[in-house]
Motif scaffolding. Structure first.
Motif, PDB file in Angstrom:
ATOM      1  N   ASP A  89       8.831  12.777  -8.212  1.00 30.74           N
ATOM      2  CA  ASP A  89       8.724  14.214  -7.968  1.00 30.74           C
ATOM      3  C   ASP A  89       7.515  14.583  -7.102  1.00 30.74           C
ATOM      4  O   ASP A  89       7.398  15.732  -6.666  1.00 30.74           O
ATOM      5  CB  ASP A  89       8.613  14.966  -9.306  1.00 30.74           C
ATOM      6  CG  ASP A  89       9.888  14.852 -10.131  1.00 30.74           C
ATOM      7  OD1 ASP A  89      10.953  14.630  -9.528  1.00 30.74           O
ATOM      8  OD2 ASP A  89       9.804  14.972 -11.366  1.00 30.74           O
ATOM      9  N   THR A  90       6.622  13.652  -6.869  1.00 35.25           N
ATOM     10  CA  THR A  90       5.420  13.967  -6.094  1.00 35.25           C
ATOM     11  C   THR A  90       5.777  14.233  -4.630  1.00 35.25           C
ATOM     12  O   THR A  90       6.760  13.693  -4.112  1.00 35.25           O
ATOM     13  CB  THR A  90       4.405  12.811  -6.171  1.00 35.25           C
ATOM     14  OG1 THR A  90       5.027  11.610  -5.698  1.00 35.25           O
ATOM     15  CG2 THR A  90       3.938  12.611  -7.599  1.00 35.25           C
ATOM     16  N   PRO A  91       5.002  15.063  -3.941  1.00 39.08           N
ATOM     17  CA  PRO A  91       5.263  15.332  -2.516  1.00 39.08           C
ATOM     18  C   PRO A  91       5.244  14.034  -1.699  1.00 39.08           C
ATOM     19  O   PRO A  91       4.541  13.081  -2.031  1.00 39.08           O
ATOM     20  CB  PRO A  91       4.111  16.257  -2.119  1.00 39.08           C
ATOM     21  CG  PRO A  91       3.652  16.870  -3.401  1.00 39.08           C
ATOM     22  CD  PRO A  91       3.855  15.837  -4.448  1.00 39.08           C
ATOM     23  N   LYS A  92       6.007  14.012  -0.610  1.00 41.58           N
ATOM     24  CA  LYS A  92       6.119  12.801   0.204  1.00 41.58           C
ATOM     25  C   LYS A  92       4.771  12.355   0.760  1.00 41.58           C
ATOM     26  O   LYS A  92       4.497  11.159   0.847  1.00 41.58           O
ATOM     27  CB  LYS A  92       7.107  13.036   1.346  1.00 41.58           C
ATOM     28  CG  LYS A  92       8.552  13.204   0.887  1.00 41.58           C
ATOM     29  CD  LYS A  92       9.479  13.399   2.079  1.00 41.58           C
ATOM     30  CE  LYS A  92      10.924  13.537   1.619  1.00 41.58           C
ATOM     31  NZ  LYS A  92      11.856  13.732   2.764  1.00 41.58           N
ATOM     32  N   GLN A  93       3.938  13.326   1.168  1.00 39.48           N
ATOM     33  CA  GLN A  93       2.653  12.960   1.752  1.00 39.48           C
ATOM     34  C   GLN A  93       1.695  12.384   0.708  1.00 39.48           C
ATOM     35  O   GLN A  93       0.642  11.831   1.045  1.00 39.48           O
ATOM     36  CB  GLN A  93       1.999  14.161   2.439  1.00 39.48           C
ATOM     37  CG  GLN A  93       1.627  15.315   1.520  1.00 39.48           C
ATOM     38  CD  GLN A  93       2.717  16.347   1.413  1.00 39.48           C
ATOM     39  OE1 GLN A  93       3.893  16.020   1.414  1.00 39.48           O
ATOM     40  NE2 GLN A  93       2.316  17.610   1.344  1.00 39.48           N
ATOM     41  N   VAL A  94       2.071  12.509  -0.570  1.00 35.81           N
ATOM     42  CA  VAL A  94       1.230  12.006  -1.652  1.00 35.81           C
ATOM     43  C   VAL A  94       1.728  10.664  -2.172  1.00 35.81           C
ATOM     44  O   VAL A  94       0.935   9.753  -2.443  1.00 35.81           O
ATOM     45  CB  VAL A  94       1.169  13.032  -2.814  1.00 35.81           C
ATOM     46  CG1 VAL A  94       0.422  12.448  -4.015  1.00 35.81           C
ATOM     47  CG2 VAL A  94       0.502  14.317  -2.340  1.00 35.81           C
ATOM     48  N   SER A  95       3.032  10.517  -2.304  1.00 33.53           N
ATOM     49  CA  SER A  95       3.601   9.306  -2.910  1.00 33.53           C
ATOM     50  C   SER A  95       3.209   8.039  -2.151  1.00 33.53           C
ATOM     51  O   SER A  95       2.919   6.997  -2.757  1.00 33.53           O
ATOM     52  CB  SER A  95       5.127   9.425  -2.989  1.00 33.53           C
ATOM     53  OG  SER A  95       5.687   9.678  -1.705  1.00 33.53           O
ATOM     54  N   GLY A  96       3.206   8.116  -0.832  1.00 33.77           N
ATOM     55  CA  GLY A  96       2.837   6.944  -0.043  1.00 33.77           C
ATOM     56  C   GLY A  96       1.398   6.520  -0.282  1.00 33.77           C
ATOM     57  O   GLY A  96       1.093   5.325  -0.393  1.00 33.77           O
ATOM     58  N   LEU A  97       0.499   7.512  -0.403  1.00 34.68           N
ATOM     59  CA  LEU A  97      -0.907   7.206  -0.659  1.00 34.68           C
ATOM     60  C   LEU A  97      -1.112   6.624  -2.054  1.00 34.68           C
ATOM     61  O   LEU A  97      -1.973   5.760  -2.257  1.00 34.68           O
ATOM     62  CB  LEU A  97      -1.747   8.480  -0.500  1.00 34.68           C
ATOM     63  CG  LEU A  97      -1.842   9.050   0.919  1.00 34.68           C
ATOM     64  CD1 LEU A  97      -2.556  10.407   0.905  1.00 34.68           C
ATOM     65  CD2 LEU A  97      -2.577   8.085   1.841  1.00 34.68           C
ATOM     66  N   ILE A  98      -0.321   7.075  -3.014  1.00 31.60           N
ATOM     67  CA  ILE A  98      -0.408   6.519  -4.371  1.00 31.60           C
ATOM     68  C   ILE A  98      -0.052   5.039  -4.359  1.00 31.60           C
ATOM     69  O   ILE A  98      -0.720   4.207  -5.002  1.00 31.60           O
ATOM     70  CB  ILE A  98       0.523   7.292  -5.330  1.00 31.60           C
ATOM     71  CG1 ILE A  98       0.050   8.743  -5.481  1.00 31.60           C
ATOM     72  CG2 ILE A  98       0.558   6.612  -6.698  1.00 31.60           C
ATOM     73  CD1 ILE A  98       0.981   9.608  -6.313  1.00 31.60           C
ATOM     74  N   ILE A  99       0.984   4.690  -3.601  1.00 30.87           N
ATOM     75  CA  ILE A  99       1.391   3.283  -3.505  1.00 30.87           C
ATOM     76  C   ILE A  99       0.297   2.450  -2.849  1.00 30.87           C
ATOM     77  O   ILE A  99      -0.015   1.338  -3.311  1.00 30.87           O
ATOM     78  CB  ILE A  99       2.713   3.168  -2.718  1.00 30.87           C
ATOM     79  CG1 ILE A  99       3.857   3.826  -3.487  1.00 30.87           C
ATOM     80  CG2 ILE A  99       3.043   1.708  -2.431  1.00 30.87           C
ATOM     81  CD1 ILE A  99       5.162   3.880  -2.723  1.00 30.87           C
ATOM     82  N   LEU A 100      -0.289   2.961  -1.783  1.00 26.00           N
ATOM     83  CA  LEU A 100      -1.354   2.223  -1.091  1.00 26.00           C
ATOM     84  C   LEU A 100      -2.547   1.981  -2.012  1.00 26.00           C
ATOM     85  O   LEU A 100      -3.140   0.892  -2.017  1.00 26.00           O
ATOM     86  CB  LEU A 100      -1.795   2.984   0.159  1.00 26.00           C
ATOM     87  CG  LEU A 100      -0.769   3.084   1.292  1.00 26.00           C
ATOM     88  CD1 LEU A 100      -1.329   3.932   2.429  1.00 26.00           C
ATOM     89  CD2 LEU A 100      -0.389   1.704   1.811  1.00 26.00           C
ATOM     90  N   ASP A 101      -2.918   3.004  -2.794  1.00 25.88           N
ATOM     91  CA  ASP A 101      -4.026   2.828  -3.736  1.00 25.88           C
ATOM     92  C   ASP A 101      -3.672   1.800  -4.807  1.00 25.88           C
ATOM     93  O   ASP A 101      -4.509   0.972  -5.193  1.00 25.88           O
ATOM     94  CB  ASP A 101      -4.375   4.159  -4.400  1.00 25.88           C
ATOM     95  CG  ASP A 101      -5.181   5.076  -3.495  1.00 25.88           C
ATOM     96  OD1 ASP A 101      -5.639   4.595  -2.438  1.00 25.88           O
ATOM     97  OD2 ASP A 101      -5.358   6.253  -3.840  1.00 25.88           O
ATOM     98  N   LYS A 102      -2.436   1.849  -5.286  1.00 31.08           N
ATOM     99  CA  LYS A 102      -2.010   0.911  -6.322  1.00 31.08           C
ATOM    100  C   LYS A 102      -2.039  -0.521  -5.814  1.00 31.08           C
ATOM    101  O   LYS A 102      -2.386  -1.460  -6.543  1.00 31.08           O
ATOM    102  CB  LYS A 102      -0.607   1.275  -6.799  1.00 31.08           C
ATOM    103  CG  LYS A 102      -0.106   0.438  -7.967  1.00 31.08           C
ATOM    104  CD  LYS A 102       1.247   0.927  -8.444  1.00 31.08           C
ATOM    105  CE  LYS A 102       1.733   0.106  -9.635  1.00 31.08           C
ATOM    106  NZ  LYS A 102       3.058   0.569 -10.118  1.00 31.08           N
ATOM    107  N   LEU A 103      -1.696  -0.711  -4.533  1.00 32.45           N
ATOM    108  CA  LEU A 103      -1.704  -2.043  -3.932  1.00 32.45           C
ATOM    109  C   LEU A 103      -3.100  -2.443  -3.454  1.00 32.45           C
ATOM    110  O   LEU A 103      -3.271  -3.529  -2.900  1.00 32.45           O
ATOM    111  CB  LEU A 103      -0.730  -2.080  -2.743  1.00 32.45           C
ATOM    112  CG  LEU A 103       0.752  -1.882  -3.078  1.00 32.45           C
ATOM    113  CD1 LEU A 103       1.583  -1.818  -1.800  1.00 32.45           C
ATOM    114  CD2 LEU A 103       1.260  -3.001  -3.985  1.00 32.45           C
ATOM    115  N   GLN A 104      -4.083  -1.561  -3.669  1.00 33.87           N
ATOM    116  CA  GLN A 104      -5.466  -1.827  -3.282  1.00 33.87           C
ATOM    117  C   GLN A 104      -5.613  -2.067  -1.777  1.00 33.87           C
ATOM    118  O   GLN A 104      -6.339  -2.969  -1.331  1.00 33.87           O
ATOM    119  CB  GLN A 104      -6.030  -3.016  -4.067  1.00 33.87           C
ATOM    120  CG  GLN A 104      -6.108  -2.789  -5.573  1.00 33.87           C
ATOM    121  CD  GLN A 104      -7.219  -1.818  -5.953  1.00 33.87           C
ATOM    122  OE1 GLN A 104      -8.344  -2.231  -6.221  1.00 33.87           O
ATOM    123  NE2 GLN A 104      -6.914  -0.531  -5.993  1.00 33.87           N
TER     124      GLN A 104
END
Length: 331
Positions: A296-311
């Motif tokens: 449900d997160t905005p598209k411009q946010v979801s990608g950054l969440i993945i990048l942070d999770k992958l360090q």
């Protein structure tokens, strides 16, 4: 208005800097007299400035507001008017009280020598014994000295949660955003809250308080807070004063943290990009929005969440400080 030179009691005396001496005043000594005009024009030509037929105020303004090609020239142009005025004043007093005649080459040498010494002091990493000709060779070089640093969002310790928050302003209205993630970088909750008219400091404090209260209500007591606002971080840690507008909000944050044994740290803005995007998203909303599912997160946010999770690392780029600039940065 009375000229400040009258305090010396000899304002009616003729100057010693002109072929046809006239009565002294501040404008004449430091700007329009023969000696001052020659000095200003000489250095103005070097830096591409027009110094003729201008008042002293206008002349100084152009030296201090212009944006040169690189940081070294910018620093010199801030110092040059002060040095020129000081040398002109010494020349005036030398003639008035010591009967010492001033010569253009001697004054120019004094100014360039002083500027060279100051430049080497301001930039200690420059090539040893930098001379005036070296400095002049930099005036046409379009160089911006940048410094980059690799940064990344750090996951909290095992069994801990991390709250990142930020603020945003658009068209006079503020808002906040934030995200809570677990020790694996998994989304627990994200939020965007419109806050209306308020200061930047108040918006970022309210965003942090909103996220903290949500975590407490959902029994997340092992919590690490992170903000890119150094003012807020220091204020919450009770290590410095905060503006009176946010004192109450900061006090509430501090009290909740004491009750639940939380900690807060400062991070770079590049590390806080998810919270930044969530704060920007609030301007599209009429009321607060909470996201508990990643989908449900905005598209411009979801990608950054993945990048942070992958360090995935990011680059923080900023202008170098004077002491960090080396000669090779310019050449």
């Amino acid at each position: 208005m009375a000229d400040g030179i009258t305090r010396f009691g000899d304002s009616d005396s003729d100057c010693g800097c002109c072929r046809n001496p006239v009565s002294e005043n501040i404008e004449h000594i430091f700007n329009s007299g023969d000696l001052a005009s020659f000095i200003w024009n000489y250095f103005g030509n070097i830096f591409g400035l027009r110094c003729q037929h201008m008042s002293l105020r206008a002349n100084l303004s152009q030296w201090w507001v212009i944006r040169p090609n690189n940081i070294i020239v910018a620093t010199i142009m801030k110092m040059a008017p002060i040095v020129i005025i000081w040398v002109l004043w010494k020349a005036r007093c030398g003639f008035r009280y010591g009967n010492k005649k001033s010569f253009f080459p001697k004054l120019i040498f004094s100014i360039t020598k002083t500027l060279t010494i100051l430049t080497n002091q301001y930039f200690p990493n420059l090539k040893a014994n930098l001379i005036w000709d070296d400095i002049m060779s930099l005036t046409d070089k379009r160089v911006v000295c940048k410094k980059s640093k690799v940064v990344l969002w750090n996951k909290p310790p095992i069994n801990y949660y991390k709250l990142n928050s930020n603020e945003s302003f658009k068209e006079g209205k503020g808002g906040g955003g934030g995200i809570v993630r677990d020790w694996n970088g998994k989304l627990i909750m994200a939020f965007s809250i419109p806050l209306g008219s308020c200061s930047s400091n108040l918006a970022i404090a309210k965003a942090l308080l909103f996220g903290l209260q949500w975590c407490m209500e959902n029994n997340m007591e092992q919590l690490v807070l992170e903000s890119d606002s150094l003012l807020l971080t220091i204020g919450v840690q009770n290590q410095g004063h905060v503006p009176w507008q946010i004192e109450d909000t900061v006090a509430k944050i501090r009290q909740l943290m004491i009750e639940k044994d939380c900690s807060i740290g400062h991070c770079f803005r590049k590390v806080n990009m998810v919270a930044d995007k969530l704060a920007n998203f609030c301007h599209r909303l009429q009321q607060q929005r909470i996201f508990v599912y990643f989908e449900d997160t905005p598209k411009q946010v979801s990608g950054l969440i993945i990048l942070d999770k992958l360090q995935v690392h990011n680059l923080r780029i900023r202008n170098k400080k004077n002491s960090e600039v080396i000669f090779n940065d310019i050449i």
